[in-house]
Design an enzyme around this catalytic site. Structure first.
Site, mmCIF file in Angstrom:
data_model
loop_
_atom_site.group_PDB
_atom_site.id
_atom_site.type_symbol
_atom_site.label_atom_id
_atom_site.label_comp_id
_atom_site.label_asym_id
_atom_site.label_seq_id
_atom_site.Cartn_x
_atom_site.Cartn_y
_atom_site.Cartn_z
ATOM 1 N N GLY A 242 29.507 63.430 28.723
ATOM 2 C CA GLY A 242 30.146 64.400 27.834
ATOM 3 C C GLY A 242 29.665 65.838 27.972
ATOM 4 C CG ASN B 193 32.906 68.901 32.052
ATOM 5 O OD1 ASN B 193 33.035 70.048 32.453
ATOM 6 N ND2 ASN B 193 32.377 67.938 32.793
ATOM 7 C CG MET C 74 35.263 57.924 34.245
ATOM 8 S SD MET C 74 35.844 59.299 35.277
ATOM 9 C CE MET C 74 35.266 58.737 36.869
ATOM 10 C CB ILE D 47 44.727 54.974 35.684
ATOM 11 C CG1 ILE D 47 43.842 55.346 36.872
ATOM 12 C CG2 ILE D 47 46.175 55.366 35.955
ATOM 13 C CD1 ILE D 47 44.033 54.456 38.075
ATOM 14 C CG HIS E 249 39.063 64.915 40.237
ATOM 15 N ND1 HIS E 249 38.444 63.724 39.927
ATOM 16 C CD2 HIS E 249 39.123 64.953 41.594
ATOM 17 C CE1 HIS E 249 38.151 63.072 41.036
ATOM 18 N NE2 HIS E 249 38.549 63.796 42.059
ATOM 19 C CG ASP F 131 41.210 62.125 39.526
ATOM 20 O OD1 ASP F 131 41.132 62.403 38.330
ATOM 21 O OD2 ASP F 131 40.510 61.250 40.070
ATOM 22 C CD GLU G 205 33.246 68.792 36.658
ATOM 23 O OE1 GLU G 205 34.183 68.057 36.972
ATOM 24 O OE2 GLU G 205 32.193 68.364 36.149
HETATM 25 C C1 GAR Z 1 33.010 65.243 35.444
HETATM 26 O O1 GAR Z 1 32.450 65.610 36.678
HETATM 27 C C2 GAR Z 1 34.522 65.073 35.590
HETATM 28 O O2 GAR Z 1 35.104 66.006 36.420
HETATM 29 C C3 GAR Z 1 34.598 63.681 36.167
HETATM 30 O O3 GAR Z 1 33.662 62.962 35.393
HETATM 31 C C4 GAR Z 1 32.566 63.822 35.082
HETATM 32 C C5 GAR Z 1 32.258 63.700 33.617
HETATM 33 O O4 GAR Z 1 31.074 64.400 33.297
HETATM 34 N N1 GAR Z 1 35.917 63.157 36.110
HETATM 35 C C6 GAR Z 1 36.439 62.421 37.086
HETATM 36 O O5 GAR Z 1 35.815 62.067 38.067
HETATM 37 C C7 GAR Z 1 37.885 62.031 36.879
HETATM 38 N N2 GAR Z 1 38.356 61.347 38.015
HETATM 39 P P1 GAR Z 1 30.701 64.686 31.780
HETATM 40 O O6 GAR Z 1 30.844 63.339 31.051
HETATM 41 O O7 GAR Z 1 29.281 65.144 31.807
HETATM 42 O O8 GAR Z 1 31.648 65.715 31.242
#
Ligand code: GAR
Length: 194
Positions: free
Chosen positions: A13, A15, A91, A93, A110, A151, A180
């Protein structure tokens, strides 16, 4: 006007935290009205709770099909009347049983550039490809989710992330995640200002 965001997560989490911080700092004209995880142990649920945001573990029942789960998830999210749904490390679909309720309103982040390394472990795969001399940089993208393509969808923003010869997987991961956090908030900002 303040927009209502529902954020879907599956893990750490970071992001989500970037969004919560930007909302709290009035950098984003939005508030996160719910955080939903398919995974009970997602640390992002703790982040939501600590920010005073409703944190929900939305579990798939064993008897339930993927489409049934998606329809039930959509029904639940509709009660929050969100302007946008942000997939921040979600994660799973999503099928049309979910997406048809929210056309042009589901946004995915992504850690790779469009068309390259879709799915899981995108940063690991980019690091490996760099070591084999197949790529010189990687990147990050934010896109709309029109269907159950992985994605994939209309791109809202991209940012290139350089890879350096002395990078480790950890240093590259750090650079990708920093990128990100900024790109996601900035993209949401321009979307909400429209
Ligand atoms: C992030 O890098 C996001 O882009 C990726 O999961 C991570 C979550 O990090 N998403 C994917 O790979 C989608 N296919 P976070 O939980 O620290 O935000």
């Amino acid at each position: 006007m303040t927009s209502r965001l529902v954020v879907l997560i599956s893990g750490y989490g970071s992001n989500l935290q970037a969004i919560l911080d930007a909302c709290a700092a009035d950098e984003l004209p939005a508030s996160v009205v719910a955080v939903i995880s398919n995974n009970a142990d997602a640390y992002g649920l703790v982040r939501a709770y600590e920010a005073g945001v409703k944190a929900i573990h939305f579990q798939k029942l064993e008897s339930e099909s993927r489409r049934d789960y998606d329809a039930r998830l959509a029904e639940d999210i509709l009660t929050y009347a969100p302007n946008y749904i942000v997939l921040a490390g979600w994660m799973r679909i999503l099928t049309s049983a979910f997406l048809d309720h929210f056309p042009n309103r589901v946004i995915n982040l992504h850690p790779a550039l469009p068309g390259v390394f879709p799915g899981t472990h995108a940063i690991d795969r980019a690091f490996e490809a760099y070591q084999k001399g197949q790529i010189r940089h990687t990147g990050v993208m934010v896109h709309l989710v029109p269907d159950d393509g992985v994605d994939d969808g209309p791109v809202l923003a991209t940012e290139i992330v350089p890879i350096h010869p002395n990078d480790t997987l950890e240093s590259l991961e750090g650079r990708v995640h920093e990128t990100e956090h900024i790109l996601l908030v900035n993209t949401l900002k321009s979307l909400l200002q429209k």
